[in-house]
Design a protein around this motif. Structure first.
Motif, PDB file in Angstrom:
ATOM      1  N   SER A  34       5.738  -8.612  -9.889  1.00 34.92           N
ATOM      2  CA  SER A  34       6.668  -7.725  -9.189  1.00 34.92           C
ATOM      3  C   SER A  34       5.918  -6.581  -8.527  1.00 34.92           C
ATOM      4  CB  SER A  34       7.712  -7.183 -10.160  1.00 34.92           C
ATOM      5  OG  SER A  34       8.447  -8.234 -10.744  1.00 34.92           O
ATOM      6  N   GLN A  35       4.982  -6.001  -9.273  1.00 36.37           N
ATOM      7  CA  GLN A  35       4.193  -4.908  -8.691  1.00 36.37           C
ATOM      8  C   GLN A  35       3.399  -5.383  -7.483  1.00 36.37           C
ATOM      9  OE1 GLN A  35       1.827  -2.320 -11.135  1.00 36.37           O
ATOM     10  NE2 GLN A  35       3.005  -2.803 -12.938  1.00 36.37           N
ATOM     11  N   ALA A  36       2.728  -6.519  -7.641  1.00 40.67           N
ATOM     12  CA  ALA A  36       1.878  -7.010  -6.559  1.00 40.67           C
ATOM     13  C   ALA A  36       2.685  -7.325  -5.309  1.00 40.67           C
ATOM     14  CB  ALA A  36       1.119  -8.257  -7.030  1.00 40.67           C
ATOM     15  N   VAL A  37       3.851  -7.967  -5.502  1.00 44.00           N
ATOM     16  CA  VAL A  37       4.673  -8.337  -4.352  1.00 44.00           C
ATOM     17  C   VAL A  37       5.144  -7.098  -3.598  1.00 44.00           C
ATOM     18  CG1 VAL A  37       6.899  -9.316  -3.690  1.00 44.00           C
ATOM     19  CG2 VAL A  37       5.417 -10.553  -5.253  1.00 44.00           C
ATOM     20  N   ILE A  38       5.633  -6.097  -4.333  1.00 42.65           N
ATOM     21  CA  ILE A  38       6.145  -4.890  -3.691  1.00 42.65           C
ATOM     22  C   ILE A  38       5.035  -4.150  -2.961  1.00 42.65           C
ATOM     23  CG2 ILE A  38       7.162  -2.627  -4.127  1.00 42.65           C
ATOM     24  CD1 ILE A  38       8.736  -3.880  -6.406  1.00 42.65           C
ATOM     25  N   ILE A  39       3.890  -4.012  -3.605  1.00 42.72           N
ATOM     26  CA  ILE A  39       2.790  -3.253  -3.002  1.00 42.72           C
ATOM     27  C   ILE A  39       2.254  -3.964  -1.768  1.00 42.72           C
ATOM     28  CG2 ILE A  39       0.436  -2.445  -3.371  1.00 42.72           C
ATOM     29  CD1 ILE A  39       1.207  -1.904  -6.284  1.00 42.72           C
ATOM     30  N   VAL A  40       2.005  -5.278  -1.884  1.00 47.07           N
ATOM     31  CA  VAL A  40       1.449  -6.032  -0.757  1.00 47.07           C
ATOM     32  C   VAL A  40       2.431  -6.043   0.416  1.00 47.07           C
ATOM     33  CG1 VAL A  40       0.710  -8.300   0.037  1.00 47.07           C
ATOM     34  CG2 VAL A  40      -0.054  -7.440  -2.178  1.00 47.07           C
ATOM     35  N   ALA A  41       3.723  -6.290   0.122  1.00 45.49           N
ATOM     36  CA  ALA A  41       4.723  -6.311   1.193  1.00 45.49           C
ATOM     37  C   ALA A  41       4.813  -4.951   1.874  1.00 45.49           C
ATOM     38  CB  ALA A  41       6.083  -6.721   0.632  1.00 45.49           C
ATOM     39  N   TRP A  85       9.421   6.630 -12.398  1.00 48.29           N
ATOM     40  CA  TRP A  85      10.406   7.455 -13.095  1.00 48.29           C
ATOM     41  C   TRP A  85      11.439   6.621 -13.869  1.00 48.29           C
ATOM     42  CZ3 TRP A  85      15.615   9.017 -11.183  1.00 48.29           C
ATOM     43  CH2 TRP A  85      16.224   9.940 -12.037  1.00 48.29           C
ATOM     44  N   MET A  86      11.787   5.458 -13.319  1.00 52.77           N
ATOM     45  CA  MET A  86      12.889   4.704 -13.916  1.00 52.77           C
ATOM     46  C   MET A  86      12.584   3.231 -14.121  1.00 52.77           C
ATOM     47  SD  MET A  86      16.776   4.372 -12.425  1.00 52.77           S
ATOM     48  CE  MET A  86      16.960   6.144 -12.429  1.00 52.77           C
ATOM     49  N   ILE A  87      12.120   2.563 -13.066  1.00 52.13           N
ATOM     50  CA  ILE A  87      12.016   1.101 -13.113  1.00 52.13           C
ATOM     51  C   ILE A  87      10.987   0.649 -14.133  1.00 52.13           C
ATOM     52  CG2 ILE A  87      11.466  -0.943 -11.739  1.00 52.13           C
ATOM     53  CD1 ILE A  87      12.490   0.532  -9.289  1.00 52.13           C
ATOM     54  N   GLU A  88       9.863   1.346 -14.212  1.00 48.91           N
ATOM     55  CA  GLU A  88       8.820   0.945 -15.155  1.00 48.91           C
ATOM     56  C   GLU A  88       9.343   0.921 -16.583  1.00 48.91           C
ATOM     57  OE1 GLU A  88       4.141   2.006 -15.731  1.00 48.91           O
ATOM     58  OE2 GLU A  88       5.561   3.685 -15.789  1.00 48.91           O
ATOM     59  N   GLY A  89      10.080   1.942 -16.948  1.00 45.95           N
ATOM     60  CA  GLY A  89      10.634   1.971 -18.301  1.00 45.95           C
ATOM     61  C   GLY A  89      11.618   0.845 -18.549  1.00 45.95           C
ATOM     62  N   ILE A  90      12.468   0.557 -17.547  1.00 46.06           N
ATOM     63  CA  ILE A  90      13.449  -0.527 -17.710  1.00 46.06           C
ATOM     64  C   ILE A  90      12.745  -1.866 -17.884  1.00 46.06           C
ATOM     65  CG2 ILE A  90      15.302  -1.781 -16.536  1.00 46.06           C
ATOM     66  CD1 ILE A  90      16.089   0.854 -15.212  1.00 46.06           C
ATOM     67  N   LEU A 130       6.574   8.280  10.004  1.00 42.70           N
ATOM     68  CA  LEU A 130       6.508   8.640   8.586  1.00 42.70           C
ATOM     69  C   LEU A 130       7.612   8.006   7.757  1.00 42.70           C
ATOM     70  CD1 LEU A 130       5.624  12.447   8.797  1.00 42.70           C
ATOM     71  CD2 LEU A 130       4.088  10.512   8.480  1.00 42.70           C
ATOM     72  N   LEU A 131       8.636   7.447   8.422  1.00 39.96           N
ATOM     73  CA  LEU A 131       9.751   6.873   7.689  1.00 39.96           C
ATOM     74  C   LEU A 131       9.315   5.807   6.693  1.00 39.96           C
ATOM     75  CD1 LEU A 131      12.781   6.672   7.189  1.00 39.96           C
ATOM     76  CD2 LEU A 131      12.929   5.074   9.105  1.00 39.96           C
ATOM     77  N   PRO A 132       8.501   4.800   7.105  1.00 44.00           N
ATOM     78  CA  PRO A 132       8.107   3.799   6.106  1.00 44.00           C
ATOM     79  C   PRO A 132       7.275   4.381   4.988  1.00 44.00           C
ATOM     80  CG  PRO A 132       6.896   3.507   8.154  1.00 44.00           C
ATOM     81  CD  PRO A 132       7.979   4.502   8.437  1.00 44.00           C
ATOM     82  N   LEU A 133       6.403   5.363   5.324  1.00 37.69           N
ATOM     83  CA  LEU A 133       5.613   5.996   4.265  1.00 37.69           C
ATOM     84  C   LEU A 133       6.507   6.733   3.286  1.00 37.69           C
ATOM     85  CD1 LEU A 133       2.680   7.417   6.425  1.00 37.69           C
ATOM     86  CD2 LEU A 133       2.728   5.308   5.086  1.00 37.69           C
ATOM     87  N   GLY A 134       7.524   7.406   3.821  1.00 39.61           N
ATOM     88  CA  GLY A 134       8.460   8.097   2.942  1.00 39.61           C
ATOM     89  C   GLY A 134       9.234   7.144   2.059  1.00 39.61           C
ATOM     90  N   MET A 135       9.649   6.023   2.643  1.00 38.70           N
ATOM     91  CA  MET A 135      10.376   5.025   1.850  1.00 38.70           C
ATOM     92  C   MET A 135       9.509   4.477   0.721  1.00 38.70           C
ATOM     93  SD  MET A 135      12.296   2.983   4.937  1.00 38.70           S
ATOM     94  CE  MET A 135      12.813   1.685   3.816  1.00 38.70           C
ATOM     95  N   ILE A 136       8.242   4.189   1.049  1.00 39.20           N
ATOM     96  CA  ILE A 136       7.340   3.676   0.018  1.00 39.20           C
ATOM     97  C   ILE A 136       7.103   4.733  -1.061  1.00 39.20           C
ATOM     98  CG2 ILE A 136       5.036   2.785  -0.413  1.00 39.20           C
ATOM     99  CD1 ILE A 136       6.984   0.911   1.068  1.00 39.20           C
ATOM    100  N   ALA A 137       6.956   5.988  -0.638  1.00 41.32           N
ATOM    101  CA  ALA A 137       6.748   7.055  -1.622  1.00 41.32           C
ATOM    102  C   ALA A 137       7.952   7.177  -2.554  1.00 41.32           C
ATOM    103  CB  ALA A 137       6.488   8.381  -0.901  1.00 41.32           C
ATOM    104  N   ILE A 138       9.143   7.067  -1.976  1.00 37.84           N
ATOM    105  CA  ILE A 138      10.354   7.132  -2.816  1.00 37.84           C
ATOM    106  C   ILE A 138      10.403   5.962  -3.784  1.00 37.84           C
ATOM    107  CG2 ILE A 138      12.881   7.003  -2.755  1.00 37.84           C
ATOM    108  CD1 ILE A 138      12.770   8.558  -0.122  1.00 37.84           C
ATOM    109  N   LEU A 139      10.043   4.768  -3.300  1.00 40.25           N
ATOM    110  CA  LEU A 139      10.041   3.588  -4.169  1.00 40.25           C
ATOM    111  C   LEU A 139       9.025   3.744  -5.300  1.00 40.25           C
ATOM    112  CD1 LEU A 139      10.351   0.663  -1.581  1.00 40.25           C
ATOM    113  CD2 LEU A 139      12.074   1.419  -3.226  1.00 40.25           C
TER     114      LEU A 139
END
Length: 774
Positions: free
Chosen positions: A230-237, A650-655, A635-644
């Motif tokens: 999951s991490q690899a797919v999100i980061i690479v995409a 903050w949340m997904i890793e713990g879940i 900067l929009l895509p960079l901001g979106m990635i930063a938010i993700l």
């Protein structure tokens, strides 16, 4: 997750297409697309063959679209009710009625036939127009075409989503969206969104196929693979998507213009029928087959002496003066409308200048020009001429207009002034009679013009030094004689200007040049008198012959200044043509070779250049708005990635960790500690235990903390490393298996250790670098 992403991609795709469709109802298309995607998805999961499913979906779509287009919902409902009503009569076993009343059935059927015939006639008309290359603007036909098209594409997406093939599923839709946005240039960012989703789906579905294969072959695998994948797919995409979004590529306009040059008329009519709103107007202008002098009308119909007012222009530079006896020296400007580049002996025409629609207040150049005076024009035309008038370099207008570019300005926000000054237009067109213009007027001093270099850009050299071979040799010899002994381009241009002003009287009582004569040669050696077109033509030809880039400009002279109303009054008698010379890093500068007009006055040296090139507030505001929008899009895509990323930590890793088996989660966390600490403690050998590796890591951290004098921080890191190691050791060897609470504690410790170890590795690198350099 794959299905959710597929439906999100469907919405993004439809949003991008719908925003480009003019006069097409798109409100309910989402339901059509969702229904088609669900049918395709269900068919893909069934045992139907592809050819059978395709035929069924196509027939269903055609029938549905036809029913919607012919408004057959109510007639079909009536037909069904009539069939139910007479059913017991036709089939006695359903009842005991023998009186057959088929009037309702016949009425419903006749209405269906009549509606279908009317729709068929509209289709026939549309096809006839298509064959004849005539635009038949039928909104109903257009809606039916797009509804059926989106139905088929959506069903395709659903079918291959069931097969878990992301590329085949989304690529045709991306191609369709690419074709549409290449015309409209609306919502181009949806292409980036679709590509990003396609990459995510490729990772998710490939992982699913891989896991399925392992389970079929009974291959054991760690549950942490799901988490790592999951991490690899999100980061690479995300990385590929960002690179695709911000990396310069082939311009849409270049690709579009290339294809539009080939049979553009036929394509444009088809595009109009389909309702795709084009961003750029039709084909490139072709040079006039019979070039002539632009102000030739001055010789006839009394235009040269006409007092008829053409327009009034206010610049706001001077206040109204209502006291009699007080005069004012108003600035002098030229009001340009057309700029010619090609001289062919018989006159002037322009090379191909593709048109570009410009929105109201949209800057034509992405920058503010230094050493230029910002000029605000408030223009009031008496009658629409289809032209826009301005002075200097046009920056923006408060009304939509069309600009014919020979060379469009660079879209780079950080383009230097040399690149901006190469922007080259033929004319600006509008039917408005009242508009406001922001422009930049060059204000160079004589010393600056003399100091200008001769490193002309290639575009300038190609267009504005060109002369036809038909120019007689005596014209070239005269140019050499006039400029002999002059060292700088400015001095040469000034010498040519003075020679024409001093030796050729102004005269309107002349005839047009003979058709077989070169205009410049005829004026210079035979006619030896004339009006503005002759003067401007002669100066441009002589300047080009002397190696100075020059061009012919047509419009109006400054006109009369009306001091009480603080405005310029331009009449028909002020119609004028003049020459302009190009100076690198300065731009195009006006010269006045016509003896009938006052000579242009220039200062020898600027006293206060800051007061001249201070940008106008309106121009600065417009530029700031456009720049902000472009930076926001970058900067929009960079901001979106930063938010993700923040959301993940903050949340997904713990879940994700809490969903794993506690022993697996603890093992993953300790392995992360090992990977992060390995650059400091070294490789973990087979003979080492977890505690022995931890001891090496703590020792190295202690060494770094000692050198940085951070003992308190070291104690905290040491305790956290030991806690995580103890939890991992207990989960391996204790009789009691690890619990969820152990995972919570280990995760909390790791989330803090992760950044501390990163800082420690950075400090270790800096300390080693400092020791090596010393």
């Amino acid at each position: 997750m794959g299905l959710v992403l597929t439906f999100i991609a469907l919405q993004v795709w439809l949003y991008g297409i719908a925003s480009s469709l003019r006069g097409t109802k798109t409100d309910n298309l989402i339901w059509v697309c969702l229904l088609a995607a669900l049918i395709g998805l269900s068919s893909g999961k069934s045992r139907l063959k592809g050819i059978h499913a395709s035929a069924g979906i196509a027939v269903l779509g055609i029938l549905g679209v036809w029913s919607l287009g012919a408004r057959l919902a109510i007639p079909l409902s009536d037909l069904l009710k009539a069939l139910i009503h007479i059913g017991p009569t036709i089939f006695p076993e359903l009842g005991y009625r023998f009186d057959v009343d088929a009037s309702g059935l016949v009425s419903a059927w006749n209405l269906i036939v009549a509606s279908s015939d009317a729709l068929l006639m509209r289709w026939q008309t549309w096809f006839i127009g298509l064959a004849a290359n005539v635009n038949v603007n039928d909104a109903l036909i257009r809606n039916m075409i797009w509804t059926l098209t989106l139905w088929l594409f959506s069903a395709w997406i659903g079918w291959f989503a069931a097969k878990r093939n992301a590329v085949v599923s989304l690529l045709p839709g991306i191609a369709l969206l690419t074709w549409i946005t290449s015309y409209s240039e609306y919502r181009v960012e949806t292409l980036w969104g679709l590509v990003f989703i396609m990459l995510l789906l490729m990772g998710i579905w490939n992982y699913k196929k891989l896991i399925g294969g392992w389970e079929t072959r009974r291959v054991d695998y760690s549950e942490s693979i799901r988490y790592d994948n999951s991490q690899a797919v999100i980061i690479v995409a995300a990385l590929v998507g960002i690179v695709a979004f911000i990396t310069p590529s082939v311009s849409w306009r270049d690709v579009r213009d290339y294809f539009r040059e080939r049979e553009h008329a036929k394509k444009s009519e088809t595009v109009k029928m389909l309702g795709i709103e084009e961003k750029i107007d039709p084909p490139k202008k072709k040079p006039s087959p019979k070039p002539s002098l632009p102000r030739k009308h001055l010789l006839t119909a009394g235009y040269a002496q006409s007092e008829k007012i053409v327009m009034t222009i206010k610049t706001g530079e001077l206040p109204p003066i209502v006291i009699q006896g007080i005069t004012t020296d108003a600035p002098r400007y030229y009001w340009r409308s057309v700029i010619y580049d090609q001289y062919v002996g018989a006159g002037w025409f322009s090379t191909s200048a593709p048109p570009q629609p410009i929105d109201a207040n949209e800057p034509l150049i992405p920058g503010v020009l230094s050493e230029y005076k910002a000029l605000h024009l408030n223009v009031q035309m008496q009658e629409p001429e289809g032209k826009l008038y301005w002075s200097g370099m046009l920056y923006s207008a408060d009304i939509p207009l069309t600009v014919d570019w020979r060379l469009r300005p660079q879209s780079n926000l950080f383009a230097d002034q040399t690149a901006l000054l190469q922007a080259d237009m033929f004319a600006a067109r509008t039917d408005a009679t009242t508009y406001k213009v922001e422009a930049y007027v060059p204000t160079p001093s004589i010393n600056e013009l003399r100091a200008a270099s001769t490193a002309y850009p290639q575009h300038i050299r190609d267009l504005y030094l060109a002369l036809p071979q038909s120019v007689p040799e005596r014209v070239h010899r005269l140019a050499q004689e006039i400029t002999h002994g002059k060292e700088t381009p400015y001095d040469k241009a000034k010498a040519i200007e003075s020679y024409l002003r001093d030796n050729y009287p102004y005269d309107l009582e002349i005839s047009a040049p003979p058709p077989d004569r070169d205009v410049a040669d005829y004026f210079l050696f035979d006619l030896r008198r004339g009006y503005c077109d002759y003067y401007a033509t002669a100066m441009v030809v002589l300047a080009r012959s002397s190696g100075i880039p020059a061009r012919f400009v047509s419009g109006y002279s400054s006109g009369e200044y009306d001091a009480p109303n603080a405005q310029y009054i331009i009449r028909e008698l002020h119609a004028h043509s003049w020459a302009e010379v190009y100076f690198p890093e300065i731009g195009w500068v006006e010269f006045e070779p016509t003896g009938h007009e006052p000579e242009i006055e220039r200062v020898a040296t600027k006293i206060d250049p800051a007061s001249l090139h201070k940008p106008a507030s309106t121009a600065r505001r417009i530029l700031f708005e456009i720049t902000s929008q472009k930076i926001f899009l970058l900067l929009l895509p960079l901001g979106m990635i930063a938010i993700l990323i923040l959301l993940y930590f903050w949340m997904i890793e713990g879940i994700l960790f809490m969903r794993l088996l506690p022993s697996v989660a603890v093992e993953i966390l300790y392995k992360r500690l090992y990977r992060s600490g390995r650059p400091l403690a070294g490789e973990w050998t087979r003979a080492e235990t977890a505690h022995e590796f931890t001891d090496k890591l703590i020792a190295k951290l202690g060494e770094i903390s000692h050198r940085l004098d951070r003992a308190k921080l070291f104690e905290r890191i040491k305790n956290e490393v030991e806690v995580l190691t103890d939890i991992y050791h207990t989960s391996l060897f204790s009789k009691q298996s690890a619990q969820k609470e152990d995972v919570r504690v280990a995760l909390h410790v790791w989330q803090h250790l992760r950044w501390q170890l990163f800082v420690a590795k950075l400090n270790n690198f800096l300390l080693r670098y400092k020791r090596t350099s010393s």
